[in-house]
Every structure is written in C-alpha cells, then in structure tokens.
Design an enzyme around this catalytic site. Sequence first.
Site, PDB file in Angstrom:
ATOM      1  N   CYS A 384       0.832  -1.203   0.000  1.00  0.00           N
ATOM      2  CA  CYS A 384       0.000   0.000   0.000  1.00  0.00           C
ATOM      3  C   CYS A 384       0.873   1.263   0.000  1.00  0.00           C
ATOM      4  O   CYS A 384       1.484   1.567  -1.021  1.00  0.00           O
ATOM      5  CB  CYS A 384      -0.992  -0.057   1.151  1.00  0.00           C
ATOM      6  N   HIS A 510      -3.598  -5.236   0.318  1.00  0.00           N
ATOM      7  CA  HIS A 510      -3.026  -5.778   1.559  1.00  0.00           C
ATOM      8  C   HIS A 510      -3.043  -7.308   1.543  1.00  0.00           C
ATOM      9  O   HIS A 510      -3.978  -7.914   2.075  1.00  0.00           O
ATOM     10  CB  HIS A 510      -3.826  -5.275   2.769  1.00  0.00           C
ATOM     11  N   GLU A 512      -1.390  -9.319   3.266  1.00  0.00           N
ATOM     12  CA  GLU A 512      -1.259  -9.905   4.610  1.00  0.00           C
ATOM     13  C   GLU A 512      -2.609 -10.318   5.194  1.00  0.00           C
ATOM     14  O   GLU A 512      -2.683 -11.201   6.041  1.00  0.00           O
ATOM     15  CB  GLU A 512      -0.529  -8.925   5.543  1.00  0.00           C
TER      16      GLU A 512
HETATM   17  N1  GLN Z   1      -2.195   6.498   2.754  1.00  0.00           N
HETATM   18  C1  GLN Z   1      -2.271   5.758   1.543  1.00  0.00           C
HETATM   19  C2  GLN Z   1      -3.628   5.896   0.870  1.00  0.00           C
HETATM   20  O1  GLN Z   1      -4.577   6.266   1.492  1.00  0.00           O
HETATM   21  C3  GLN Z   1      -1.927   4.300   1.758  1.00  0.00           C
HETATM   22  C4  GLN Z   1      -2.887   3.593   2.652  1.00  0.00           C
HETATM   23  C5  GLN Z   1      -2.342   2.307   3.218  1.00  0.00           C
HETATM   24  O2  GLN Z   1      -1.130   2.096   3.255  1.00  0.00           O
HETATM   25  N2  GLN Z   1      -3.208   1.467   3.699  1.00  0.00           N
HETATM   26  O3  GLN Z   1      -3.741   5.632  -0.301  1.00  0.00           O
END
Ligand code: GLN
Length: 536
Positions: A384, A510, A512
């Site tokens: 992310c 994600h 994970e």
């Molecule tokens: N802050 C980033 C976004 O909102 C990444 C979010 C995250 O790592 N879950 O796109």
Amino acid sequence: MSKTKYVFVTGGVTSSLGKGIIAASLAKLLQTRGYKTTIQKFDPYINVDPGTMNPYEHGECYVTNDGAETDLDLGHYERFLNIPTSQANNVTTGRIYQTVINNEREGKYLGKTVQVIPHITDEIKRRMLLLGESGEYDVVITELGGTVGDIESLPYVEAVRQLRWELGIDDTCVIHLTLVPYLKAAGELKTKPTQHSVKGLQELGVQPDILVCRTEHKLTPEIRKKVALFCNVNQNAVIESIDVSSIYEVPLVMLKEKLDKVTLSKLRLSTKTEPDLDKWKDFLFKLRHPKWEVNIGLVGKYVELQDAYKSISEAFNHAGAMNECVVNVHSIHSESITKDNVADKIKDLDGVLVAPGFGDRGIEGKIATIQYLRENNIPFFGICLGMQCAVIEYGINVLGLKGAHSIEMSPRTKHPVIALMESQKKVKNKGGTMRLGAYDCDITKGTLAHKVYGKVNIKERHRHRYEFNNKYKKQYEEKGMVMSGINPTNDLVEIVELPDHPFFIGVQFHPELKSTVDNPHPLFVKFVKASLENTK
Ligand code: GLN
C-alpha cells in the site's frame, strides 16, 4: 444438524488475556471435528468501527472481503479457520446505537420511550443471532470485547443472559476467560480474582459453564477443585490455559485440556469424530523446527507497537513455515532512517518490507530505504503506502521528476505520481469511506506477479484513498517499471515491479489480510524465499 448452537466468550480480571485466540482455537477444534463454525466479535466502544482509530489506540485495523474495517481478532479468526469473515462478524456499540437511533427517527418505535433495555439489548441480540440464522453454521462463537464489570459491557452481558433463556440452556454455552495469577512471594497461584469476576457475571444473571484460566504455572488438582467449587462449574470445566510460545500452539493445548469436548457435551453435540489436525500439526512442526534463518526488515512508523502490523507478522510466520525457516522480523522506525544511515540500518538484512500507512511522518525514511534496496539488489516488498513510496522513489531518482510525490503528503507537488482516486474526490466523511475490501486484479503473464501467484486473475483486499497516477504510466514503463497488476474496471495500478532486480514488488492492496495457516500468502512465501536466497 438442524439447530445452530451459540457459544459466548467473556473475559474477566484484566484485558489482553487472549480471548480472541481462545475463541479461534475452540472454533478450530470444532471445525476440524466437522462442525461448521464461525466467530464474531462484539466490541463495547462507541466508534461505529475501528477504521478511524489510530494503531496506537487499537492495533491493526483488519479489513474483510466485503470492506468492513474491523477488530484485529477477526484476523485471528480467518488465519485459524481459513474462512472469510464479513461485516456481520464485528459489531460495536456505536453500530448498535446507530441502528437503534435510525430506527427511532424512522418511527419504528412510535409511541415508545427508547431505552437500553429492551431496545439496545434487542438490537444486540438480533445481531448475535444473525450469522446463525443464515443456516450456514452449526456453531456460532461470540466473543464479547472488554472485561466483565465494565460499565460499557453491561448491555452485552444482559443480552447473553436473555438469549440463554430464549434459546434454551442446552443450545448455549458461556465460557469465561480469567486470570489465575502467581504470587511469587507466596509461591502460590491465587484464585480470588477468578472468584470475584465469576461473581460479577453471576450478579448479572449469567452463570458460566466453562472457565478458561490463563496462568503462568500449571493448575494443581486442588486449585481446579477450589475454582470449581466456588464458581459453580464442574471440575472438568476448569480449563488451564498456560502461556505458550506461539499462538498456533493454543488449539493443541486446548485439545489436551478438552475445551472442545466439554463445550460440545454442554451443547449436547456429539464428540465422536476426533479433530483432524494433521495439517495444523504439520505447520506447527515446521514452525518449531526451522532449517534456516532469514532476517527481514519491517520499515514502518508504528513499529514500537506489537499489534500495529499483526497480520504482516503472522503472514511472515506462515511464509517462514512454508520455507522451513525462521523469519526474524526487525522493526525499523521509518523516521530514524536517512539517506546517510540507510546502508548501516540495512546491512544485516536479507530483505525489507515497507509497511502501509497514512500521512507524511517517516515518509523520507521509507523512500531512502527503497532507493537503497533497488540500487543494491536487496529484495523489496512494498504494501500500500510502501508501494506508493516505491513509485515516488522511482519517479524522483530514475525518471528525474523533481519533487515527485503523493498528493497525500504534498498537495501542491509538481509531479503528483500518486493522486487521489476519482471516487474519493467528493468524499467528506472519514469513517468507512476509503476504497475498502476485495477487488479484482488482472495480472500480466510472464511477470514476477504472475510467477508468484501462478494465475492471471486474483482478488485482494484494499484500504486506501490514493492511487498511481496513470498520466505517468507511459513514462514509468519506458524507464523499466512494470505495472503488472491492473484493476479491470477502473484501470487502477495494483502491482508494480522491476524485472531487472532479484525481487522488487509493490502492491496497492493488503495481501497480509489473506494469509492463513492453511493458505500462506504467495507474495509473502516468495518474498521470504527471495530473501533466503539473498542471505549473506
Ligand atoms: N495512505 C495511503 C492511501 O490512502 C496508503 C494507505 C495504506 O497504506 N493502507 O492511499
């Protein structure tokens, strides 16, 4: 089987006794005996969900396929049971009140005073029964967050009390998790806190059937007898939960203590089929007997908090077992990394994961780390925000886009290589409004992502507002970055990678959250493998 049975898990004496793990372990044992089992968690706080809490408050926010932002215990449920959870599996006081207040405004209680009892407790009960009513499950385990005695837990305990009478005593079972502390000076285990917390439950009209006693020392027969006598439970229903080195051992410890058998007989369910735990034991064996060792860095800004990256550390456990190695995860605070010290910080690591996150704190450290990993052929895995940082780093250092950044950290950047998603532009509320849950991703054949997944269509879970800015896509591709995973509906870049590198991959989702004991996530498995190959 016709009727769904309900198990309630409460906690006494202190928080952090591991109710979630006990609930998940019991569920695992029932599941491997052939009972279709699910778990849900009721949290007594007023937030509608944990999505707006920071990890210091609440640990990791776990996201389900259907896009619910939930308590991290749901991660344990999925990792143990290998079945997905949903919005219905996590309910908070905020959500209960929101429903009741909306009903009131719609006029559903017209003429009546709306009260905690019966309106709030009715809504709690309705939600407690929801999963069971689907007909999909033989057993629904409900974990009550908080500790018995807390003011905010009262309506939940009352709902359990009512349900026991409405459903029938044979169709419900209450398991109370308590602490039996060891007083070093006296050299004794003490049962009084347990007696008091059970009394607290009894005063609220709930008699627990089973006591799970968390302890650092073995319970003697005398202690078991005493607890049974003073708490009105059978002696075989006093279950010892001794500290173990890994959460994955708990199902076996509970099996030995017969938690599953006692629960089933309480529910008048057959105990004939023994649990089939071969796969689980195989995993545990590998976890306990690693052949190799690998050192992986976790660069993030909440590293001092054990629970902030829970799913990531568990995914490493799963991937380590698959690779027959122990994964030593070294947390590095991204704020502590600079261009000057990055080489030193990383010198003993075989691979580095750059963590998800929000806001600009520590962002420079993440970018400096990625540049070092890229230039020195050290395996990199970005999740992310970690992937977004890889894009920023490549933009600045390879494409020469001076000042390239994400709109999130630098709203006026000349080169917004990470931009706000179109669908986010009108969003005003913070709660539950990110791009959440599972979305499709098409993978390009022949890429690293393809090799990792072994297929071209995947579905992964998301939690973000920003995305790769497709205006820069051509430029990136010309300079060698491969956009190997794309969302088919809106063209959003989901995976980036560098082919001329031993292992360099960033994902907008994600992974994970989908790693389980039965199905370790391929990205973690292959990243650990690449890091192993890189061991010095
Ligand atoms: N802050 C980033 C976004 O909102 C990444 C979010 C995250 O790592 N879950 O796109």
